[in-house]
Write a protein that holds these residues in place. Structure first.
Motif, PDB file in Angstrom:
ATOM      1  N   ILE A   9       0.826  -1.213   0.000  1.00 55.71           N
ATOM      2  CA  ILE A   9       0.000   0.000   0.000  1.00 55.71           C
ATOM      3  C   ILE A   9       0.857   1.259   0.000  1.00 55.71           C
ATOM      4  O   ILE A   9       0.631   2.151  -0.830  1.00 55.71           O
ATOM      5  CB  ILE A   9      -1.031  -0.029   1.145  1.00 55.71           C
ATOM      6  CG1 ILE A   9      -2.060  -1.136   0.872  1.00 55.71           C
ATOM      7  CG2 ILE A   9      -1.719   1.317   1.299  1.00 55.71           C
ATOM      8  CD1 ILE A   9      -3.054  -1.372   1.985  1.00 55.71           C
ATOM      9  N   PRO A  10       1.867   1.384   0.870  1.00 52.38           N
ATOM     10  CA  PRO A  10       2.721   2.574   0.766  1.00 52.38           C
ATOM     11  C   PRO A  10       3.446   2.661  -0.584  1.00 52.38           C
ATOM     12  O   PRO A  10       3.600   3.746  -1.148  1.00 52.38           O
ATOM     13  CB  PRO A  10       3.720   2.418   1.911  1.00 52.38           C
ATOM     14  CG  PRO A  10       3.068   1.503   2.872  1.00 52.38           C
ATOM     15  CD  PRO A  10       2.218   0.588   2.046  1.00 52.38           C
ATOM     16  N   GLY A  11       3.870   1.518  -1.112  1.00 51.12           N
ATOM     17  CA  GLY A  11       4.576   1.498  -2.387  1.00 51.12           C
ATOM     18  C   GLY A  11       3.735   1.989  -3.547  1.00 51.12           C
ATOM     19  O   GLY A  11       4.256   2.566  -4.510  1.00 51.12           O
ATOM     20  N   LEU A  78      -7.147  -4.490  -9.322  1.00 52.93           N
ATOM     21  CA  LEU A  78      -6.500  -3.180  -9.465  1.00 52.93           C
ATOM     22  C   LEU A  78      -5.257  -3.039  -8.594  1.00 52.93           C
ATOM     23  O   LEU A  78      -4.207  -2.615  -9.076  1.00 52.93           O
ATOM     24  CB  LEU A  78      -7.486  -2.057  -9.137  1.00 52.93           C
ATOM     25  CG  LEU A  78      -6.905  -0.645  -9.239  1.00 52.93           C
ATOM     26  CD1 LEU A  78      -6.479  -0.340 -10.668  1.00 52.93           C
ATOM     27  CD2 LEU A  78      -7.901   0.376  -8.736  1.00 52.93           C
ATOM     28  N   MET A  79      -5.349  -3.396  -7.323  1.00 55.07           N
ATOM     29  CA  MET A  79      -4.211  -3.187  -6.428  1.00 55.07           C
ATOM     30  C   MET A  79      -2.963  -3.975  -6.849  1.00 55.07           C
ATOM     31  O   MET A  79      -1.885  -3.393  -6.943  1.00 55.07           O
ATOM     32  CB  MET A  79      -4.582  -3.512  -4.989  1.00 55.07           C
ATOM     33  CG  MET A  79      -3.456  -3.182  -4.029  1.00 55.07           C
ATOM     34  SD  MET A  79      -3.923  -3.610  -2.369  1.00 55.07           S
ATOM     35  CE  MET A  79      -2.323  -3.898  -1.684  1.00 55.07           C
ATOM     36  N   VAL A  83       0.457  -2.137  -7.855  1.00 53.22           N
ATOM     37  CA  VAL A  83       1.702  -2.422  -7.130  1.00 53.22           C
ATOM     38  C   VAL A  83       2.783  -2.885  -8.098  1.00 53.22           C
ATOM     39  O   VAL A  83       3.934  -2.466  -8.015  1.00 53.22           O
ATOM     40  CB  VAL A  83       1.466  -3.468  -6.018  1.00 53.22           C
ATOM     41  CG1 VAL A  83       2.776  -3.984  -5.454  1.00 53.22           C
ATOM     42  CG2 VAL A  83       0.610  -2.867  -4.907  1.00 53.22           C
ATOM     43  N   GLY A  84       2.416  -3.751  -9.038  1.00 51.90           N
ATOM     44  CA  GLY A  84       3.381  -4.226 -10.021  1.00 51.90           C
ATOM     45  C   GLY A  84       3.938  -3.121 -10.894  1.00 51.90           C
ATOM     46  O   GLY A  84       5.087  -3.180 -11.332  1.00 51.90           O
ATOM     47  N   GLN A  85       3.122  -2.102 -11.165  1.00 49.60           N
ATOM     48  CA  GLN A  85       3.577  -0.976 -11.970  1.00 49.60           C
ATOM     49  C   GLN A  85       4.419   0.012 -11.164  1.00 49.60           C
ATOM     50  O   GLN A  85       5.341   0.616 -11.694  1.00 49.60           O
ATOM     51  CB  GLN A  85       2.370  -0.224 -12.565  1.00 49.60           C
ATOM     52  CG  GLN A  85       1.535  -1.048 -13.500  1.00 49.60           C
ATOM     53  CD  GLN A  85       2.316  -1.541 -14.701  1.00 49.60           C
ATOM     54  OE1 GLN A  85       2.981  -0.768 -15.379  1.00 49.60           O
ATOM     55  NE2 GLN A  85       2.243  -2.824 -14.976  1.00 49.60           N
ATOM     56  N   VAL A  93      -1.684 -11.192 -10.649  1.00 49.65           N
ATOM     57  CA  VAL A  93      -2.938 -10.520 -10.995  1.00 49.65           C
ATOM     58  C   VAL A  93      -3.782 -11.534 -11.741  1.00 49.65           C
ATOM     59  O   VAL A  93      -3.372 -12.011 -12.788  1.00 49.65           O
ATOM     60  CB  VAL A  93      -2.688  -9.286 -11.887  1.00 49.65           C
ATOM     61  CG1 VAL A  93      -4.006  -8.617 -12.261  1.00 49.65           C
ATOM     62  CG2 VAL A  93      -1.751  -8.294 -11.225  1.00 49.65           C
ATOM     63  N   PRO A  94      -4.927 -11.926 -11.238  1.00 47.98           N
ATOM     64  CA  PRO A  94      -5.561 -11.514  -9.990  1.00 47.98           C
ATOM     65  C   PRO A  94      -4.923 -12.202  -8.781  1.00 47.98           C
ATOM     66  O   PRO A  94      -4.311 -13.253  -8.904  1.00 47.98           O
ATOM     67  CB  PRO A  94      -7.004 -11.954 -10.153  1.00 47.98           C
ATOM     68  CG  PRO A  94      -6.941 -13.137 -11.066  1.00 47.98           C
ATOM     69  CD  PRO A  94      -5.768 -12.869 -11.986  1.00 47.98           C
ATOM     70  N   ASP A  95      -5.101 -11.583  -7.633  1.00 46.34           N
ATOM     71  CA  ASP A  95      -4.570 -12.093  -6.375  1.00 46.34           C
ATOM     72  C   ASP A  95      -5.753 -12.499  -5.495  1.00 46.34           C
ATOM     73  O   ASP A  95      -6.331 -11.683  -4.803  1.00 46.34           O
ATOM     74  CB  ASP A  95      -3.725 -11.013  -5.696  1.00 46.34           C
ATOM     75  CG  ASP A  95      -2.973 -11.544  -4.491  1.00 46.34           C
ATOM     76  OD1 ASP A  95      -3.095 -12.733  -4.183  1.00 46.34           O
ATOM     77  OD2 ASP A  95      -2.261 -10.746  -3.861  1.00 46.34           O
ATOM     78  N   TRP A  96      -6.114 -13.779  -5.560  1.00 46.29           N
ATOM     79  CA  TRP A  96      -7.313 -14.283  -4.881  1.00 46.29           C
ATOM     80  C   TRP A  96      -6.994 -14.773  -3.466  1.00 46.29           C
ATOM     81  O   TRP A  96      -7.056 -15.957  -3.192  1.00 46.29           O
ATOM     82  CB  TRP A  96      -7.948 -15.414  -5.666  1.00 46.29           C
ATOM     83  CG  TRP A  96      -8.295 -15.111  -7.082  1.00 46.29           C
ATOM     84  CD1 TRP A  96      -7.785 -15.726  -8.183  1.00 46.29           C
ATOM     85  CD2 TRP A  96      -9.237 -14.156  -7.572  1.00 46.29           C
ATOM     86  NE1 TRP A  96      -8.340 -15.205  -9.325  1.00 46.29           N
ATOM     87  CE2 TRP A  96      -9.246 -14.236  -8.973  1.00 46.29           C
ATOM     88  CE3 TRP A  96     -10.080 -13.219  -6.963  1.00 46.29           C
ATOM     89  CZ2 TRP A  96     -10.054 -13.435  -9.768  1.00 46.29           C
ATOM     90  CZ3 TRP A  96     -10.881 -12.413  -7.753  1.00 46.29           C
ATOM     91  CH2 TRP A  96     -10.865 -12.534  -9.139  1.00 46.29           C
ATOM     92  N   ARG A  97      -6.653 -13.897  -2.562  1.00 47.99           N
ATOM     93  CA  ARG A  97      -6.372 -14.295  -1.172  1.00 47.99           C
ATOM     94  C   ARG A  97      -7.678 -14.340  -0.385  1.00 47.99           C
ATOM     95  O   ARG A  97      -8.391 -13.338  -0.287  1.00 47.99           O
ATOM     96  CB  ARG A  97      -5.412 -13.320  -0.521  1.00 47.99           C
ATOM     97  CG  ARG A  97      -4.058 -13.346  -1.190  1.00 47.99           C
ATOM     98  CD  ARG A  97      -3.118 -12.403  -0.520  1.00 47.99           C
ATOM     99  NE  ARG A  97      -1.968 -12.198  -1.372  1.00 47.99           N
ATOM    100  CZ  ARG A  97      -0.740 -12.083  -0.913  1.00 47.99           C
ATOM    101  NH1 ARG A  97      -0.501 -12.137   0.372  1.00 47.99           N
ATOM    102  NH2 ARG A  97       0.256 -11.901  -1.751  1.00 47.99           N
ATOM    103  N   LEU A  98      -7.954 -15.498   0.218  1.00 46.64           N
ATOM    104  CA  LEU A  98      -9.224 -15.664   0.926  1.00 46.64           C
ATOM    105  C   LEU A  98      -9.309 -14.801   2.181  1.00 46.64           C
ATOM    106  O   LEU A  98     -10.389 -14.342   2.539  1.00 46.64           O
ATOM    107  CB  LEU A  98      -9.461 -17.134   1.242  1.00 46.64           C
ATOM    108  CG  LEU A  98      -9.718 -18.011   0.017  1.00 46.64           C
ATOM    109  CD1 LEU A  98      -9.958 -19.454   0.423  1.00 46.64           C
ATOM    110  CD2 LEU A  98     -10.895 -17.486  -0.787  1.00 46.64           C
TER     111      LEU A  98
END
Length: 122
Positions: A9-11, A78-79, A83-85, A93-98
């Motif tokens: 998030i900060p990045g 989106l996040m 972050v990757g950019q 992407v997508p990051d499907w964390r439960l």
């Protein structure tokens, strides 16, 4: 959620490589501000459908649905792309964390219950 909150998030906003203390503060501040803006958007949206803003059951269901939409669109797609950019890491992407789904569903459920409860006692 530590690494997401204190690194990703900060990045996203150019705070990559800052001290751990700054990252904790900035990560929480950004995350809370996102939650505030998204909560206000939900509050405006439920005024369009009066049942969602007045009845607990419909408010709860609308909130859960909103949480799921936020998880899919923002947290999972989106996040990680952003972050990757913005950073030198390459999240999936997508990051499907439960655990992220659970957090967003709880956030939406809380919003969905909060507005009808507030309206009962205003």
């Amino acid at each position: 959620m530590g690494e997401v909150l204190f690194t990703a998030i900060p990045g996203m906003y150019g705070f990559e490589g800052v001290s751990r203390t700054v990252a904790i503060f900035v990560g929480w501040a950004i995350h809370l501000s996102h939650g505030t803006v998204l909560g206000l958007i939900f509050g405006v949206a439920v005024t369009v459908v009066p049942e969602c803003g007045e009845r607990l059951k419909y408010g709860f269901l609308a909130g859960v649905a909103y949480g799921i939409v936020l998880w899919v669109a923002l947290a999972s797609l989106l996040m990680p792309f952003w972050v990757g950019q913005a950073m030198s890491i390459d999240p999936p992407v997508p990051d499907w964390r439960l655990w992220s789904l659970l957090g967003h569903v709880l956030y939406g459920a809380f919003l969905g219950l909060l507005i009808p409860l507030y309206r009962r006692y205003e």
